[in-house]
Design an enzyme around this catalytic site. Sequence first.
Site, PDB file in Angstrom:
ATOM      1  N   GLU A  33      54.872  23.642  14.069  1.00 60.94           N
ATOM      2  CA  GLU A  33      54.582  25.005  14.497  1.00 60.94           C
ATOM      3  C   GLU A  33      55.871  25.821  14.543  1.00 60.94           C
ATOM      4  O   GLU A  33      56.907  25.337  15.004  1.00 60.94           O
ATOM      5  CB  GLU A  33      53.945  25.003  15.894  1.00 60.94           C
ATOM      6  CG  GLU A  33      52.715  24.103  16.006  1.00 60.94           C
ATOM      7  CD  GLU A  33      52.191  24.009  17.427  1.00 60.94           C
ATOM      8  OE1 GLU A  33      52.769  24.661  18.326  1.00 60.94           O
ATOM      9  OE2 GLU A  33      51.213  23.276  17.642  1.00 60.94           O
ATOM     10  N   LYS A  35      58.536  28.145  16.017  1.00 61.31           N
ATOM     11  CA  LYS A  35      58.951  28.383  17.402  1.00 61.31           C
ATOM     12  C   LYS A  35      59.178  29.883  17.573  1.00 61.31           C
ATOM     13  O   LYS A  35      60.180  30.429  17.121  1.00 61.31           O
ATOM     14  CB  LYS A  35      60.222  27.599  17.707  1.00 61.31           C
ATOM     15  CG  LYS A  35      60.639  27.617  19.161  1.00 61.31           C
ATOM     16  CD  LYS A  35      61.800  26.655  19.388  1.00 61.31           C
ATOM     17  CE  LYS A  35      62.205  26.637  20.850  1.00 61.31           C
ATOM     18  NZ  LYS A  35      62.753  27.945  21.296  1.00 61.31           N
ATOM     19  N   ARG A  56      55.637  31.262  32.351  1.00 57.31           N
ATOM     20  CA  ARG A  56      55.680  29.824  32.601  1.00 57.31           C
ATOM     21  C   ARG A  56      56.750  29.460  33.625  1.00 57.31           C
ATOM     22  O   ARG A  56      56.707  28.395  34.228  1.00 57.31           O
ATOM     23  CB  ARG A  56      55.925  29.081  31.288  1.00 57.31           C
ATOM     24  CG  ARG A  56      54.778  29.162  30.319  1.00 57.31           C
ATOM     25  CD  ARG A  56      53.610  28.290  30.738  1.00 57.31           C
ATOM     26  NE  ARG A  56      53.970  26.877  30.643  1.00 57.31           N
ATOM     27  CZ  ARG A  56      53.330  25.908  31.260  1.00 57.31           C
ATOM     28  NH1 ARG A  56      52.344  26.187  32.085  1.00 57.31           N
ATOM     29  NH2 ARG A  56      53.690  24.653  31.101  1.00 57.31           N
ATOM     30  N   GLU A  92      52.853  32.273  23.482  1.00 58.13           N
ATOM     31  CA  GLU A  92      54.097  33.030  23.480  1.00 58.13           C
ATOM     32  C   GLU A  92      53.790  34.508  23.232  1.00 58.13           C
ATOM     33  O   GLU A  92      53.176  34.861  22.226  1.00 58.13           O
ATOM     34  CB  GLU A  92      55.008  32.500  22.372  1.00 58.13           C
ATOM     35  CG  GLU A  92      56.466  32.817  22.554  1.00 58.13           C
ATOM     36  CD  GLU A  92      57.192  31.810  23.439  1.00 58.13           C
ATOM     37  OE1 GLU A  92      58.384  32.028  23.713  1.00 58.13           O
ATOM     38  OE2 GLU A  92      56.559  30.814  23.868  1.00 58.13           O
ATOM     39  N   LYS A 209      54.942  18.264  16.826  1.00 55.56           N
ATOM     40  CA  LYS A 209      54.149  17.522  17.797  1.00 55.56           C
ATOM     41  C   LYS A 209      53.356  16.422  17.102  1.00 55.56           C
ATOM     42  O   LYS A 209      52.912  16.591  15.967  1.00 55.56           O
ATOM     43  CB  LYS A 209      53.159  18.456  18.503  1.00 55.56           C
ATOM     44  CG  LYS A 209      53.792  19.641  19.207  1.00 55.56           C
ATOM     45  CD  LYS A 209      52.734  20.587  19.746  1.00 55.56           C
ATOM     46  CE  LYS A 209      53.350  21.815  20.402  1.00 55.56           C
ATOM     47  NZ  LYS A 209      52.310  22.779  20.846  1.00 55.56           N
ATOM     48  N   LYS A 233      66.035  24.089  17.076  1.00 52.34           N
ATOM     49  CA  LYS A 233      66.410  25.498  16.995  1.00 52.34           C
ATOM     50  C   LYS A 233      67.278  25.705  15.770  1.00 52.34           C
ATOM     51  O   LYS A 233      68.177  24.912  15.502  1.00 52.34           O
ATOM     52  CB  LYS A 233      67.157  25.923  18.272  1.00 52.34           C
ATOM     53  CG  LYS A 233      66.276  25.925  19.514  1.00 52.34           C
ATOM     54  CD  LYS A 233      66.909  26.695  20.635  1.00 52.34           C
ATOM     55  CE  LYS A 233      66.890  28.175  20.381  1.00 52.34           C
ATOM     56  NZ  LYS A 233      67.384  28.962  21.525  1.00 52.34           N
TER      57      LYS A 233
END
Length: 240
Positions: A33, A35, A56, A92, A209, A233
């Site tokens: 996915e 980020k 969060r 997000e 994941k 990242k």
Amino acid sequence: NAFSPEELVAWGERLERRLGAGPDDDPVDYVAELKIDGLAISLVYEDGRLVQGATRGDGKVGEDVTANIATIASVPKHLPKGAPGLLEVRGEVYMPTSAFEALNRRQAEAGEGLFANPRNSAAGSLRQKDSSITAGRELSMWCYQLGAVEGGPRFGRHRETLQFLAELGFAVNPEIRVLATLDEVHEFCRSWQERRHDLDYEIDGVVVKVDDLAVRDELGFTSRAPRWAIAYKFPPEERT
């Protein structure tokens, strides 16, 4: 961590050891996915109605931003008939690049200070005391994870939960991919590192994941993070 093939290989080897797989096996499928460079949000629905939107925070305590979340067009306020009695959705919130550029044009025309980047602009917009200001900022949200669910279907794979979210009307990123090998995962990461500016929203990496939820349970967590996921990242960029 900055992305490197070595780190990906090391993570894969740890998974294989825990699952009893050989070096030539591909014991699991992976979900890769993008980020999103935004603000992590948790949505809570009761009887199909949005009752809370919160940052969060530290993972346990966040900031209630329900009124402002309700102004975001991509966030459903009511779910279809048959939705679980209790549903938590994680995702997000971000400001599209085009909306950020339009916001700074308006700021310049008004003789006011410019915003530094879309992420900070999105975070500041969500924390406005006047929700009408938030409504004018053109925020959006990608949803990527189920949290607490009561009265809903059972799932065996993460990809099934994403499909379920899409069927309920949540925005799920179209660039998510299910991949069979770590080589494919590495290629996905490399490709998006090169194409990161082709999108109308900012990304700063890739989250990988394990797809199988039973395998996730088997792998468990460390004291700080799940063993079944890793986030890379991209290298930071210098801008004037």
